[in-house]
Structure formats: C-alpha cells, structure tokens
Design a protein around this motif. Structure first.
Motif, PDB file in Angstrom:
ATOM      1  N   LYS A  37      -1.286  11.323  -9.972  1.00 54.44           N
ATOM      2  CA  LYS A  37      -2.305  12.347  -9.718  1.00 54.44           C
ATOM      3  C   LYS A  37      -2.173  12.760  -8.260  1.00 54.44           C
ATOM      4  CE  LYS A  37      -7.071  13.384 -10.994  1.00 54.44           C
ATOM      5  NZ  LYS A  37      -8.276  12.871 -11.708  1.00 54.44           N
ATOM      6  N   PRO A  38      -1.409  13.798  -7.978  1.00 57.99           N
ATOM      7  CA  PRO A  38      -1.028  14.120  -6.596  1.00 57.99           C
ATOM      8  C   PRO A  38      -2.187  14.305  -5.630  1.00 57.99           C
ATOM      9  CG  PRO A  38       0.346  15.332  -8.130  1.00 57.99           C
ATOM     10  CD  PRO A  38      -0.718  14.669  -8.949  1.00 57.99           C
ATOM     11  N   ASP A  39      -3.350  14.752  -6.126  1.00 57.28           N
ATOM     12  CA  ASP A  39      -4.443  14.994  -5.188  1.00 57.28           C
ATOM     13  C   ASP A  39      -5.468  13.855  -5.163  1.00 57.28           C
ATOM     14  OD1 ASP A  39      -5.606  15.390  -7.658  1.00 57.28           O
ATOM     15  OD2 ASP A  39      -6.754  17.163  -7.041  1.00 57.28           O
ATOM     16  N   ALA A  40      -5.167  12.721  -5.803  1.00 57.97           N
ATOM     17  CA  ALA A  40      -6.097  11.588  -5.776  1.00 57.97           C
ATOM     18  C   ALA A  40      -6.169  11.007  -4.372  1.00 57.97           C
ATOM     19  CB  ALA A  40      -5.656  10.515  -6.766  1.00 57.97           C
ATOM     20  N   VAL A  41      -7.319  10.432  -4.040  1.00 57.39           N
ATOM     21  CA  VAL A  41      -7.528   9.875  -2.719  1.00 57.39           C
ATOM     22  C   VAL A  41      -7.597   8.354  -2.785  1.00 57.39           C
ATOM     23  CG1 VAL A  41     -10.066   9.931  -2.819  1.00 57.39           C
ATOM     24  CG2 VAL A  41      -8.907  10.071  -0.603  1.00 57.39           C
ATOM     25  N   LEU A  42      -7.128   7.708  -1.728  1.00 57.18           N
ATOM     26  CA  LEU A  42      -7.279   6.265  -1.540  1.00 57.18           C
ATOM     27  C   LEU A  42      -8.013   6.048  -0.220  1.00 57.18           C
ATOM     28  CD1 LEU A  42      -3.682   5.048  -2.497  1.00 57.18           C
ATOM     29  CD2 LEU A  42      -5.707   5.118  -3.959  1.00 57.18           C
ATOM     30  N   TRP A  73       0.822  -1.207   0.000  1.00 57.44           N
ATOM     31  CA  TRP A  73       0.000   0.000   0.000  1.00 57.44           C
ATOM     32  C   TRP A  73       0.864   1.267   0.000  1.00 57.44           C
ATOM     33  CZ3 TRP A  73      -4.046  -0.819  -2.247  1.00 57.44           C
ATOM     34  CH2 TRP A  73      -4.956  -1.829  -1.934  1.00 57.44           C
ATOM     35  N   LYS A  74       1.988   1.223   0.670  1.00 51.64           N
ATOM     36  CA  LYS A  74       2.900   2.373   0.598  1.00 51.64           C
ATOM     37  C   LYS A  74       3.403   2.571  -0.842  1.00 51.64           C
ATOM     38  CE  LYS A  74       4.697   2.026   5.337  1.00 51.64           C
ATOM     39  NZ  LYS A  74       4.332   3.369   5.848  1.00 51.64           N
ATOM     40  N   GLU A  75       3.755   1.472  -1.479  1.00 45.60           N
ATOM     41  CA  GLU A  75       4.234   1.524  -2.865  1.00 45.60           C
ATOM     42  C   GLU A  75       3.134   2.036  -3.801  1.00 45.60           C
ATOM     43  OE1 GLU A  75       5.371  -1.804  -6.285  1.00 45.60           O
ATOM     44  OE2 GLU A  75       5.700  -2.289  -4.167  1.00 45.60           O
ATOM     45  N   PHE A  76       1.936   1.507  -3.645  1.00 45.92           N
ATOM     46  CA  PHE A  76       0.820   1.905  -4.516  1.00 45.92           C
ATOM     47  C   PHE A  76       0.433   3.359  -4.278  1.00 45.92           C
ATOM     48  CE2 PHE A  76      -3.769   2.136  -5.451  1.00 45.92           C
ATOM     49  CZ  PHE A  76      -3.765   1.730  -6.779  1.00 45.92           C
ATOM     50  N   SER A  77       0.391   3.753  -3.009  1.00 45.27           N
ATOM     51  CA  SER A  77       0.033   5.125  -2.674  1.00 45.27           C
ATOM     52  C   SER A  77       1.036   6.106  -3.262  1.00 45.27           C
ATOM     53  CB  SER A  77      -0.048   5.289  -1.156  1.00 45.27           C
ATOM     54  OG  SER A  77      -0.454   6.582  -0.801  1.00 45.27           O
ATOM     55  N   ALA A  78       2.322   5.785  -3.165  1.00 46.06           N
ATOM     56  CA  ALA A  78       3.352   6.661  -3.731  1.00 46.06           C
ATOM     57  C   ALA A  78       3.182   6.776  -5.236  1.00 46.06           C
ATOM     58  CB  ALA A  78       4.738   6.130  -3.380  1.00 46.06           C
TER      59      ALA A  78
END
Length: 567
Positions: free
Chosen positions: A289-294, A278-283
C-alpha cells in the motif's frame, strides 16, 4: 504500552527529570539578525526544511483513540468500535465548510486485537478484534465510514512482543524442539540482562519457564518476539497485509527501539539489526500500500530518534519510518509553558534542524497514553493549555492529539495507567454521555466543571473551539501544514515569546506565541513581504506592523498570532 508499571518514575513522569538531551545553551547566534524587544540579544536561527514527500500523512492531524474509553454502544460500560463510529462526525463530518467538527484527518487506534488485558498490548490473536470492541466487520465498517468522511485509520501494531498466552508462545514454550521455539529467545541459563532504559535498572528481562529462560524486556507476561527468525518476519508482513486489505491506512509501531536484541545493555536497543528490519518492513508496506504510513515509538534523545527515519537518498522523507514521535520536543513544550520561557523550545528546534535528515516529517504531540495528561502537567492552567494547543498546531510535522485533550481532560486520580486513559467526557450526566452503564473506569476530575464536550461546543472562547479554529487555520495554509521553519527566538536566557516563520515555496506564515502571563512585544523579525493576512489571532492581539527592520506585534498573555506575509 502500560509504561508507568514498567518504567522508572523519571521516564513515566518525564517532567520530573532532566531530559538527557536538554539544551545546554552553546548555540552561536547568527549575526545581523533583528533582535527581539522582549530580549535584546541577537536571536538564534534554525531552519527546518519543508517535508520532501507529498503523501497525505505529511500534512495530516492525527487523533489517538483508546477505544475502550471513547464511546460505549451496547451498555456494558466499555467503549467499542460501533460507539466510535457513532462519534465520527464529532471528529470530522466530511464537510470542510462546517465548523462544529474537530477537523482531524487520521484516527490512531490503540491496540484493538484480541488481548486478555484492558490495554491490549499483550496480543493473543493478531487477526481477531478484541471481543469487547466488536468484530472484524465492525472494523471494516469503521474504515469505510472514516474514509467516506475523508479520514484515515491506523492501527497500533505490537510486534516487539506478544502476550504470554499467544498460541505462538504456547507452542514455543512446549518443547526445545518446537517448530516455533526460535520465534522467541530462549536460554538454558539466565543471561542476567537488565532493562536497558536506565543504567540504574535492576529489573530482570529473562524469565523462567519449564526449565529454561525466555526474554521479555517489559515483563514476563509479554515475551519478546525474535524477529531475526525469517519465518516470523514473513508472518508479521502477512499480518500487516491482512489489516491493510481490511482498510487500515498504516500502523503505529510500539517499542520500535527494542525490536532485535544482540546482547545486554546497548545490545538491547537501537541495534543495526533493528534498523535493518524497519527498512525491510517499510519497503514491504510501501509495496503493498504505497501511501500507508508507519509511525515509530522511539522514546529517546533527539539524535537517536533522528536515525529511525533512515536514508533520504532513495525515499523522500526517509526509507525507514516516515514519522517518529518527538518525545524530547513534547517535554520541552511542557517545561517551557510551565516556566513561561520559550528558549527551551527554540533550542530544541535548533537541535532538530541539525540532527534530523532534511525533508523528513516530525510527529509532535503534547501527551499520550503513557504520560500524565497535559492538562494535569500544566496544573489545569487555562492559559497554558491554550498556548499548548497553539504550539502543537503551528509547529512542523504531523501533530498528534490525545483524545480528550481538546477539552482539557485531566488525568485520573489513581497512580496507574488507567488514570491516563479514562472515559471521554461528553457531558455531565451520570454516564458522561459515554455509557448508559457504569463506565469501566471512573471519569477524570473536572468533567462537571466544564471539561466536557457539551459545555464547550458552542462557546467561542472554549479550548475545544480553539482547537477547531487552529486546525482550520492549519489546513488553510500549505506552509503551516507541511512547510519548513526558521526560528527567531534566542535559545538561551529567559524568552517570553516564541516566534518563527513557516515556509513552503513562495508562501510565508509568521507565527508568534506569548508564553507568559504578561503583555509581550514580539519582533521586529525579518520576513520579506509588504502586507499581511490574518490566519488566526487571539482577541486583543495588535495588528502586525511592518517596520524597516521587520514585523512586530503586541500579544496579550498566552496569546497567539498567525499571519500570512504577502509580497
């Protein structure tokens, strides 16, 4: 995902069981804090820090939509994307000066990818829209129309597993030497692992096929993807990019706890490898898209959920998943409303203040597609439903509403997941305003008795009007939208009212909720200031009065008062 078929009853119906992280009492009250006349013991205090980041989603109100049940545009009895587009003005018309729209900021679409099942959690093509719902062009038009109104759109991204008919799995199962064999987990013998969410579960997770066994934690029709495979991880990232480029503003992540397994039992959930992915995917998503949310679905205890935010040292709000659904808080809200006792909510807020990293953004909700609807859990009690709305929209974080919740939509009458996802009740006509044909599934009870949009739209005392007003009040205050919280209510005993202050910079907003069917005097509570401004009050709530020991007010049954405290 369709949990009630897959989870033990106590997890599918969480109010029937004692949550593993229910408050045990034991919090030491702070000394020299003003007491509450409704219970004279010294109250506890919890301080939750304001959101550290300034991204749009940290002050947004989300709305979960099951497209199949929202609006049918072509008369086949099934909702679709063009139908949803036609109802966008109901959700947000783009004009902040109007009051007839609900005012939500984000649409979360339950799975819209190609799938053979009504629910969509067994995806067979991650790049194609489910034909019942429309086309990729329809999705892009939905995003354009939502963005034009100031709304955003996030997608349910199901990457813990695929459908058994996905071409990846078909190829993986075709031969032990298949190029995609390692995209799923295979064993020559059944390892014998059981489902990990209950120590009493005897449900197998390995399934026979062509002389071998593959892993599928939920059932054989949804084989788990092996995200330890580098090629598969790269493909998942590519797919995320595809949908972000098509207009999506982020993803809700299904079954996020169960992503990477390393063994039976504790090795099937919350593994270090899952957190690392999740850290890898989030990065990666931040890069694209810097402002995308997860948004993570981690249905567990508060300490376990807290870990999914990751580290806040380099990324304000966490470098893993910036929003995580707060299942324990949802359970305590419903339990507190049914018991007319605010102490369990106060205790959960205290625990959150201790367990969650400072500066993260919570994701509170009342019910969703995996739980019986909140109106049914609250016994259809209008006062409790009114309090539920007020609680959800005044607590910290980014609140999530489930479609129909705003009109008191009840659960259907059958004992399956479809009953949690019935068609939206727009009016009392035969098709309910949802379709000109027979709906794909029957309406929930209560539609013709007032639980529909048309009956509540122009009624100031309706639940729908209450949601609209509370959302407007929330948006009128930065402290309510993304501020911190200090709770004044004791965490033990029976407490009729929940009181707290929301803070951001110099702004302080005092909130009082009466969770009982009797009049309650709340306060005095110590919040510095010399005067107050009403942001929202129910009828007959007394004026907030200041005394040398703090602020106090009288609240009628199930009433809420929200005041900005001025210097």
């Amino acid at each position: 995902m369709p949990r009630s078929r897959l989870f033990p009853l106590a997890l599918a119906l969480p109010w029937l069981a004692c949550s593993p992280d229910s408050p045990s009492g034991g919090f030491t009250p702070s000394p020299n804090t003003p007491g509450s006349p409704s219970n004279p013991q010294t109250p506890t205090r919890a301080e939750i820090a304001p959101a550290a980041g300034t991204e749009w989603f940290r002050e947004a109100v989300f709305y979960e939509v099951f497209v199949r049940s929202f609006q049918d545009s072509n008369g086949d009895g099934k909702g679709d994307l063009p139908g949803l587009i036609s109802r966008l003005d109901y959700l947000n018309d783009g004009d902040p000066n109007t009051t007839q729209d609900l005012g939500v900021d984000v649409l979360w679409l339950m799975p819209v990818f190609d799938s053979p099942s009504y629910h969509g959690y067994d995806v067979v093509d991650y790049e194609r829209i489910e034909p019942d719902y429309g086309t990729v062009a329809d999705f892009e038009r939905l995003c354009d129309e939502a963005h034009r109104r100031g709304m955003r759109v996030i997608l349910d991204f199901v990457i813990n597993h695929s459908g058994v008919d996905h071409p990846w799995f078909v190829e993986s199962a075709s031969s032990p030497t298949s190029a995609k064999r390692d995209w799923y987990q295979w064993r020559q013998q059944d390892p014998g692992w059981k489902q990990p969410w209950s120590q009493f579960s005897n449900t197998p997770t390995w399934h026979a096929r062509s002389g071998a066994y593959y892993y599928g934690v939920f059932w054989g029709g949804m084989p788990d993807l092996n995200l330890q495979n580098a090629q598969l991880r790269a493909e998942v990232k590519r797919l995320a990019s595809v949908w972000l480029e098509r207009g999506a503003d982020g993803f809700r992540l299904d079954a996020a706890r169960y992503l990477i397994e390393t063994g039976a039992g504790s090795g099937q959930a919350d593994t270090p490898e899952t957190h690392a992915f999740w850290k890898e995917f989030s990065a990666y998503v931040r890069q694209v898209k810097p402002d995308a949310v997860l948004v993570g679905e981690n249905w567990s205890t508060t300490p376990i959920i807290a870990r999914y935010y990751g580290s806040t040292q380099q990324v304000p709000g966490g470098d893993e998943l910036p929003l995580n659904f707060n299942f324990p808080l949802s359970e305590q809200i419903i339990a507190s409303l049914n018991a007319s006792n605010a102490a369990p909510i106060a205790a959960k807020l205290v625990e959150m203040a201790s367990a969650y990293p400072a500066g993260i953004s919570d994701a509170p909700f009342l019910s969703n597609h995996d739980t019986v609807r909140v109106a049914t859990q609250l016994g259809g009690n209008t006062g409790r439903m009114a309090s539920a709305a007020a609680l959800l929209l005044t607590l910290p974080g980014a609140p999530f509403l489930y479609y129909g919740e705003e009109v008191g939509m009840a659960n259907g009458t059958t004992n399956n997941d479809e009953a949690k996802r019935t068609p939206m009740p727009w009016d009392t006509t035969a098709g309910g305003g949802f379709s000109t044909a027979t709906p794909w599934f029957g309406f929930a009870p209560g539609r013709t008795a007032g639980a529909n949009v048309a009956a509540q739209t122009n009624v100031t005392s309706s639940l729908l009007s209450r949601y609209r007003a509370l959302i407007r009040a929330r948006k009128s205050s930065e402290a309510l939208s993304r501020g911190g919280l200090k709770v004044f209510t004791p965490t033990t005993g029976v407490q009729g009212a929940l009181s707290f202050v929301r803070t951001l910079g110099d702004e302080r907003v005092l909130v009082m909720h009466n969770l009982t069917d009797s009049n309650v005097s709340v306060g005095p509570v110590a919040v510095s200031g010399s005067s107050s401004e009403v942001l929202f009050t129910d009828p007959n709530v007394s004026n907030l009065s200041g005394t040398p020991s703090g602020w106090q007010a009288n609240l009628p049954p199930r009433a809420t008062g929200i005041w900005r405290i001025k210097p």
